[in-house]
Design a protein around this motif. Structure first.
Motif, PDB file in Angstrom:
ATOM      1  N   THR A   1       1.188  -1.093  -0.250  1.00 10.63           N
ATOM      2  CA  THR A   1       0.298   0.211   0.090  1.00 10.63           C
ATOM      3  C   THR A   1       0.908   1.390  -0.084  1.00 10.63           C
ATOM      4  OG1 THR A   1      -1.845  -1.361   1.142  1.00 10.63           O
ATOM      5  CG2 THR A   1      -1.723   1.373   0.517  1.00 10.63           C
ATOM      6  N   TRP A   2       2.316   1.424   0.574  1.00 12.16           N
ATOM      7  CA  TRP A   2       2.393   2.207   0.914  1.00 12.16           C
ATOM      8  C   TRP A   2       3.503   2.710  -0.573  1.00 12.16           C
ATOM      9  CZ3 TRP A   2       8.144   2.905   0.997  1.00 12.16           C
ATOM     10  CH2 TRP A   2       8.974   4.383   1.757  1.00 12.16           C
ATOM     11  N   MET A   3       4.140   1.621  -0.952  1.00  9.73           N
ATOM     12  CA  MET A   3       4.494   1.463  -2.303  1.00  9.73           C
ATOM     13  C   MET A   3       3.922   2.339  -3.602  1.00  9.73           C
ATOM     14  SD  MET A   3       6.552  -1.704  -4.192  1.00  9.73           S
ATOM     15  CE  MET A   3       4.465  -2.281  -4.781  1.00  9.73           C
ATOM     16  N   TYR A   4       2.522   1.924  -3.606  1.00 15.07           N
ATOM     17  CA  TYR A   4       1.482   1.961  -4.161  1.00 15.07           C
ATOM     18  C   TYR A   4       1.451   3.109  -4.243  1.00 15.07           C
ATOM     19  CZ  TYR A   4       1.212  -2.142  -7.038  1.00 15.07           C
ATOM     20  OH  TYR A   4       2.186  -3.258  -7.619  1.00 15.07           O
ATOM     21  N   HIS A   5       0.914   3.703  -2.882  1.00 12.78           N
ATOM     22  CA  HIS A   5       1.124   5.366  -2.778  1.00 12.78           C
ATOM     23  C   HIS A   5       2.191   6.167  -3.438  1.00 12.78           C
ATOM     24  CE1 HIS A   5      -0.959   8.469  -0.636  1.00 12.78           C
ATOM     25  NE2 HIS A   5       0.308   9.316  -0.664  1.00 12.78           N
ATOM     26  N   LEU A   6       3.663   5.374  -3.661  1.00 13.97           N
ATOM     27  CA  LEU A   6       4.796   6.377  -3.781  1.00 13.97           C
ATOM     28  C   LEU A   6       4.718   6.135  -4.774  1.00 13.97           C
ATOM     29  CD1 LEU A   6       7.603   5.419  -1.995  1.00 13.97           C
ATOM     30  CD2 LEU A   6       6.490   7.673  -1.525  1.00 13.97           C
ATOM     31  N   ALA A   7       4.168   5.287  -5.915  1.00 10.89           N
ATOM     32  CA  ALA A   7       4.056   4.855  -7.078  1.00 10.89           C
ATOM     33  C   ALA A   7       3.755   5.706  -7.784  1.00 10.89           C
ATOM     34  CB  ALA A   7       3.564   3.284  -7.309  1.00 10.89           C
ATOM     35  N   ARG A   8       2.386   6.211  -7.299  1.00 10.35           N
ATOM     36  CA  ARG A   8       1.353   6.723  -8.570  1.00 10.35           C
ATOM     37  C   ARG A   8       1.841   8.331  -8.419  1.00 10.35           C
ATOM     38  NH1 ARG A   8      -3.124   9.599  -4.942  1.00 10.35           N
ATOM     39  NH2 ARG A   8      -4.509   8.750  -7.092  1.00 10.35           N
ATOM     40  N   ASN A   9       2.407   8.837  -7.841  1.00  7.34           N
ATOM     41  CA  ASN A   9       2.672  10.033  -7.674  1.00  7.34           C
ATOM     42  C   ASN A   9       4.272  10.052  -9.248  1.00  7.34           C
ATOM     43  OD1 ASN A   9       1.109  11.653  -6.451  1.00  7.34           O
ATOM     44  ND2 ASN A   9       2.064  10.486  -4.549  1.00  7.34           N
ATOM     45  N   VAL A  10       5.020   8.837  -9.145  1.00 13.44           N
ATOM     46  CA  VAL A  10       5.579   9.234  -9.988  1.00 13.44           C
ATOM     47  C   VAL A  10       5.916   9.581 -11.547  1.00 13.44           C
ATOM     48  CG1 VAL A  10       7.605   7.101 -10.965  1.00 13.44           C
ATOM     49  CG2 VAL A  10       7.367   7.614  -8.348  1.00 13.44           C
ATOM     50  N   PRO A  11       4.545   8.949 -12.264  1.00 17.02           N
ATOM     51  CA  PRO A  11       4.032   8.974 -13.184  1.00 17.02           C
ATOM     52  C   PRO A  11       3.897  10.493 -13.765  1.00 17.02           C
ATOM     53  CG  PRO A  11       2.664   7.579 -12.985  1.00 17.02           C
ATOM     54  CD  PRO A  11       3.454   7.865 -11.720  1.00 17.02           C
ATOM     55  N   TYR A  12       2.822  11.498 -12.762  1.00 16.86           N
ATOM     56  CA  TYR A  12       2.746  12.516 -12.494  1.00 16.86           C
ATOM     57  C   TYR A  12       3.950  13.232 -12.896  1.00 16.86           C
ATOM     58  CZ  TYR A  12      -1.534  10.491 -11.563  1.00 16.86           C
ATOM     59  OH  TYR A  12      -2.714   9.412 -11.962  1.00 16.86           O
ATOM     60  N   ASP A  13       4.622  13.405 -12.100  1.00 20.47           N
ATOM     61  CA  ASP A  13       6.250  13.733 -11.781  1.00 20.47           C
ATOM     62  C   ASP A  13       6.902  13.754 -13.321  1.00 20.47           C
ATOM     63  OD1 ASP A  13       5.960  14.995  -9.092  1.00 20.47           O
ATOM     64  OD2 ASP A  13       6.853  13.777  -8.928  1.00 20.47           O
ATOM     65  N   SER A  14       6.781  12.782 -14.324  1.00 25.24           N
ATOM     66  CA  SER A  14       7.810  12.518 -15.851  1.00 25.24           C
ATOM     67  C   SER A  14       6.802  12.955 -16.604  1.00 25.24           C
ATOM     68  CB  SER A  14       7.414  10.833 -15.196  1.00 25.24           C
ATOM     69  OG  SER A  14       7.850   9.913 -14.725  1.00 25.24           O
ATOM     70  N   VAL A  15       5.439  13.115 -17.055  1.00 27.78           N
ATOM     71  CA  VAL A  15       4.598  14.118 -17.594  1.00 27.78           C
ATOM     72  C   VAL A  15       5.013  15.904 -17.373  1.00 27.78           C
ATOM     73  CG1 VAL A  15       1.985  15.177 -17.815  1.00 27.78           C
ATOM     74  CG2 VAL A  15       2.454  12.443 -17.826  1.00 27.78           C
ATOM     75  N   LYS A  16       5.308  16.105 -16.091  1.00 31.69           N
ATOM     76  CA  LYS A  16       5.943  17.208 -16.037  1.00 31.69           C
ATOM     77  C   LYS A  16       6.834  17.922 -16.969  1.00 31.69           C
ATOM     78  CE  LYS A  16       3.042  18.393 -11.474  1.00 31.69           C
ATOM     79  NZ  LYS A  16       3.243  18.294  -9.924  1.00 31.69           N
ATOM     80  N   GLN A  17       8.314  16.588 -16.353  1.00 36.12           N
ATOM     81  CA  GLN A  17       9.231  16.843 -16.552  1.00 36.12           C
ATOM     82  C   GLN A  17       9.449  16.745 -18.078  1.00 36.12           C
ATOM     83  OE1 GLN A  17      11.944  13.498 -14.397  1.00 36.12           O
ATOM     84  NE2 GLN A  17      11.790  15.317 -13.004  1.00 36.12           N
ATOM     85  N   ASN A  18       8.762  15.756 -18.969  1.00 36.45           N
ATOM     86  CA  ASN A  18       9.311  15.275 -20.699  1.00 36.45           C
ATOM     87  C   ASN A  18       7.918  15.352 -21.111  1.00 36.45           C
ATOM     88  OD1 ASN A  18       8.378  12.892 -19.387  1.00 36.45           O
ATOM     89  ND2 ASN A  18      10.565  11.569 -19.445  1.00 36.45           N
ATOM     90  N   LYS A  19       6.802  15.265 -20.480  1.00 32.03           N
ATOM     91  CA  LYS A  19       5.400  15.170 -21.479  1.00 32.03           C
ATOM     92  C   LYS A  19       5.346  14.227 -22.610  1.00 32.03           C
ATOM     93  CE  LYS A  19       4.599  19.512 -20.273  1.00 32.03           C
ATOM     94  NZ  LYS A  19       3.993  19.525 -18.920  1.00 32.03           N
ATOM     95  N   THR A  20       6.539  13.226 -22.415  1.00 30.07           N
ATOM     96  CA  THR A  20       6.307  11.629 -23.388  1.00 30.07           C
ATOM     97  C   THR A  20       5.392  11.169 -22.369  1.00 30.07           C
ATOM     98  OG1 THR A  20       8.461  11.367 -22.310  1.00 30.07           O
ATOM     99  CG2 THR A  20       8.390  12.396 -24.451  1.00 30.07           C
ATOM    100  N   LEU A  21       5.127  10.807 -21.265  1.00 30.14           N
ATOM    101  CA  LEU A  21       4.649   9.540 -20.409  1.00 30.14           C
ATOM    102  C   LEU A  21       2.859   8.842 -21.120  1.00 30.14           C
ATOM    103  CD1 LEU A  21       5.065   8.256 -18.252  1.00 30.14           C
ATOM    104  CD2 LEU A  21       3.629   8.833 -16.958  1.00 30.14           C
ATOM    105  N   HIS A  22       1.950   9.449 -22.263  1.00 27.49           N
ATOM    106  CA  HIS A  22       1.070   9.146 -22.167  1.00 27.49           C
ATOM    107  C   HIS A  22       1.022   8.736 -23.647  1.00 27.49           C
ATOM    108  CE1 HIS A  22      -0.829   9.898 -18.583  1.00 27.49           C
ATOM    109  NE2 HIS A  22      -0.344  11.166 -18.564  1.00 27.49           N
TER     110      HIS A  22
END
Length: 175
Positions: free
Chosen positions: A63-84
């Motif tokens: 649960t803690w791991m996925y709580h951390l994990a769910r924010n990582v893609p959003y930060d990646s999108v902010k950085q490079n806009k290629t995630l989706h």
């Protein structure tokens, strides 16, 4: 994780071995990009080290791991806009798994249809579907990871499945 928190960094390798495949699956179902998913997994384990003091041991580690994990893609999108950007052929290969040509073609069509349908879902609906159906987390685990109620999780899953069903029925009637 409690040992890592206490300073035993050798245990981080064990956590990686136990959980990197599940995290990769979570990100792959969200992005459909192999390389991006691998990068996101690495970022999660980096964050586990960085924020290890926030793990209390009261709830489940996953649960803690996925709580951390769910924010990582959003930060990646902010950085490079290629995630989706999705790689449909890669997803179809994954689903086909070396099947016969006809079956592979049919699975590729199904994969493309699923890809299009998943892409139209809101990020919150896609997220709960991936966590519940692909990562096989229980609703209470998802609720804890996303900081929402279990009832909200159930509603989102129900609505997301309903939206997918509508899209598949609509596409089947066109065939």
């Amino acid at each position: 994780m409690l040992r890592v928190k206490a300073g035993d960094m050798d245990k981080m390798g064990l956590l990686f071995e136990r959980h990197h495949r599940a995290l990769f699956g979570f990100f792959y179902h969200m992005t459909h990009q192999k390389n991006t998913s691998e990068d996101l997994v690495q970022n999660v384990f980096y964050r586990m080290l960085k924020y290890r003091q926030t793990f209390t041991g009261e709830g489940e580690f996953r649960t803690w791991m996925y709580h951390l994990a769910r924010n990582v893609p959003y930060d990646s999108v902010k950085q490079n806009k290629t995630l989706h950007h999705y790689d449909v052929n890669e997803m179809a290969d994954h689903l086909a798994g070396g099947a016969l040509a006809d079956e592979g073609f049919e699975k590729q069509q199904d994969a493309e249809q699923l890809h299009k349908a998943m892409e139209t879902l809101s990020s919150e609906h896609r997220e709960v579907l991936v966590l519940s159906r692909f990562q096989e987390l229980k609703y209470d685990e998802i609720a804890n990871a996303l900081n929402i109620t279990e009832g909200t999780v159930k509603v989102r899953v129900h609505r997301a499945l309903g939206e997918l069903k509508k899209m598949f029925v609509k596409n089947e009637s066109r065939r």
